[in-house]
Design an enzyme around this catalytic site. Structure first.
Site, mmCIF file in Angstrom:
data_model
loop_
_atom_site.group_PDB
_atom_site.id
_atom_site.type_symbol
_atom_site.label_atom_id
_atom_site.label_comp_id
_atom_site.label_asym_id
_atom_site.label_seq_id
_atom_site.Cartn_x
_atom_site.Cartn_y
_atom_site.Cartn_z
ATOM 1 N N SER A 20 -13.438 25.359 34.026
ATOM 2 C CA SER A 20 -13.965 24.033 34.383
ATOM 3 C C SER A 20 -15.120 24.155 35.363
ATOM 4 C CB SER A 20 -12.892 23.189 35.080
ATOM 5 O OG SER A 20 -11.640 23.377 34.512
ATOM 6 N N HIS A 51 -14.671 20.202 30.543
ATOM 7 C CA HIS A 51 -14.653 21.229 29.504
ATOM 8 C C HIS A 51 -15.474 20.773 28.306
ATOM 9 C CE1 HIS A 51 -11.544 24.157 30.782
ATOM 10 N NE2 HIS A 51 -11.252 23.173 31.603
ATOM 11 N N HIS A 73 -5.198 25.110 27.841
ATOM 12 C CA HIS A 73 -4.266 25.531 28.891
ATOM 13 C C HIS A 73 -2.835 25.302 28.407
ATOM 14 C CE1 HIS A 73 -7.996 24.367 30.988
ATOM 15 N NE2 HIS A 73 -7.677 25.305 31.856
ATOM 16 N N TYR A 75 -0.646 23.757 29.996
ATOM 17 C CA TYR A 75 -0.207 22.393 30.332
ATOM 18 C C TYR A 75 -0.691 21.352 29.323
ATOM 19 C CZ TYR A 75 -4.862 21.965 32.514
ATOM 20 O OH TYR A 75 -6.216 21.963 32.754
ATOM 21 N N GLU A 76 -1.677 21.696 28.501
ATOM 22 C CA GLU A 76 -2.153 20.736 27.494
ATOM 23 C C GLU A 76 -1.317 20.808 26.230
ATOM 24 O OE1 GLU A 76 -6.843 20.602 27.487
ATOM 25 O OE2 GLU A 76 -6.086 22.570 28.047
ATOM 26 N N ALA A 103 -11.300 28.593 37.521
ATOM 27 C CA ALA A 103 -11.260 28.056 38.877
ATOM 28 C C ALA A 103 -9.855 28.313 39.396
ATOM 29 C CB ALA A 103 -11.555 26.567 38.862
ATOM 30 N N MET A 201 -4.235 28.058 36.440
ATOM 31 C CA MET A 201 -3.411 27.598 35.307
ATOM 32 C C MET A 201 -3.896 28.152 33.970
ATOM 33 S SD MET A 201 -2.964 23.650 36.562
ATOM 34 C CE MET A 201 -2.505 23.263 38.278
ATOM 35 N N SER A 202 -4.591 29.278 33.993
ATOM 36 C CA SER A 202 -5.145 29.800 32.733
ATOM 37 C C SER A 202 -5.146 31.331 32.747
ATOM 38 C CB SER A 202 -6.579 29.279 32.551
ATOM 39 O OG SER A 202 -7.444 29.817 33.524
ATOM 40 N N ASN A 225 -10.538 26.037 46.079
ATOM 41 C CA ASN A 225 -9.837 25.412 47.208
ATOM 42 C C ASN A 225 -8.861 26.417 47.794
ATOM 43 O OD1 ASN A 225 -8.567 24.471 44.381
ATOM 44 N ND2 ASN A 225 -6.918 24.904 45.838
ATOM 45 N N HIS A 237 -8.432 17.689 41.607
ATOM 46 C CA HIS A 237 -9.277 18.106 40.482
ATOM 47 C C HIS A 237 -10.755 17.864 40.796
ATOM 48 C CE1 HIS A 237 -10.375 19.331 36.506
ATOM 49 N NE2 HIS A 237 -10.857 18.145 36.181
HETATM 50 N N1 HPA Z 1 -3.701 25.759 41.947
HETATM 51 C C1 HPA Z 1 -3.674 25.926 40.599
HETATM 52 N N2 HPA Z 1 -4.746 25.854 39.853
HETATM 53 C C2 HPA Z 1 -5.917 25.639 40.454
HETATM 54 C C3 HPA Z 1 -6.011 25.457 41.848
HETATM 55 C C4 HPA Z 1 -4.842 25.530 42.628
HETATM 56 O O1 HPA Z 1 -4.854 25.377 43.870
HETATM 57 N N3 HPA Z 1 -7.332 25.251 42.120
HETATM 58 C C5 HPA Z 1 -7.992 25.324 40.933
HETATM 59 N N4 HPA Z 1 -7.142 25.549 39.927
#
Ligand code: HPA
Length: 265
Positions: A20, A51, A73, A75-76, A103, A201-202, A225, A237
């Site tokens: 992303s 995306h 992902h 989660y999708e 990310a 998450m990927s 972050n 997000h």
């Molecule tokens: N956790 C999980 N996935 C992420 C994060 C996070 O803090 N930041 C960006 N993708």
């Protein structure tokens, strides 16, 4: 026509999967063609904001690449195998390397938002493995090794490139968390205890699929972050996208330089 047949005329040496907010990497590609995921059998239909949905084919730093703008992902889809078709199509089309980007949240306070982190190893916290089910020996072995899954020689090239370009490049272990909710502070403490430096998450299923079919893997996380509980505010997000977009320029320079080094080999 299969996805591999569509990609093969472009003879990609390397596949790139963009996370992303990392479109700046795609912008540096001298584009010969773009193919929407919708035209490629088995390719996912990503739904997350930020995306794209296409493969960009062309040259980056002189190297022929196929860049997947968008990914699926866990989660999708509820499946860890949603990227099986694209990764195997890249391999069948002749690619030898897969460059994964994402990310991620940082578990190390000294590695803050906007920094790049070279993935050295991973921890799979997803409830599954994309290779579960019958194995097709023509694609790869039943029990593939994940030792040095993140190719040491490719890591060395990236480390050298980052040094030459003056781009700080941290290194560490990436843990894949299922999402889509972010982690709790307690989960982050647990994941730190497991030895992870970044969480996202990927990427992990893609690495497993790529190693299975014989692609060499390199992966770079863009720290978006500090992970939950480490900073004054939690991840969101919107913040993730903003920090990622800022760091994407560094990543784009690094990937282009990496391609140049590979093209010169
Ligand atoms: N956790 C999980 N996935 C992420 C994060 C996070 O803090 N930041 C960006 N993708």
């Amino acid at each position: 026509m299969s996805a591999a047949e569509r990609l093969r005329p472009f003879a990609p040496a390397m596949g790139i999967v963009l996370g992303s907010g990392l479109g700046a990497v795609a912008e540096r590609i001298e584009t010969e063609a773009t193919i929407p995921f919708a035209e490629l059998p088995g390719f996912p239909r990503p739904a997350v904001e930020g995306h794209g949905h296409r493969v960009r084919l062309g040259r980056l730093g002189g190297l022929k690449v196929a860049c997947l703008e968008g990914r699926a992902h866990y989660y999708e889809t509820g499946s860890t195998a949603a990227m099986a078709a694209p990764i195997r199509a890249l391999r069948e089309a002749g690619a030898q390397i897969l460059f994964l980007t994402n990310a991620a949240g940082s578990l190390r306070p000294e590695i803050g938002p906007g920094q790049l982190l070279l993935v050295t190893d991973h921890i799979n916290l997803l409830p599954g493995n994309p290779l579960v089910g019958p194995n097709d020996e023509r694609i790869g072995p039943r029990f593939p090794s994940l030792r040095d899954a993140y190719d040491p020689a490719l890591r060395a090239l990236l480390r050298d490139g980052a040094r030459r370009l003056g781009i700080p490049l941290a290194e560490g272990v990436y843990a894949a968390y299922p999402g889509p909710s972010f982690e709790t502070p307690a989960e982050i403490r647990m994941i730190r205890g497991f030895g992870a430096d970044a969480v996202g998450m990927s990427t992990v299923p893609e690495t497993i699929l790529a190693r299975h079919c014989g692609l060499r893997v390199a992966a770079v996380s863009v720290i978006a972050n500090l992970a939950e509980g480490l900073g004054p505010t939690g991840p969101s997000h919107a913040e993730t996208l903003a920090a990622t977009r800022r760091a994407a320029k560094d990543l784009a320079r690094l990937v282009e330089d990496f391609c140049k080094s590979l093209a010169a080999q």
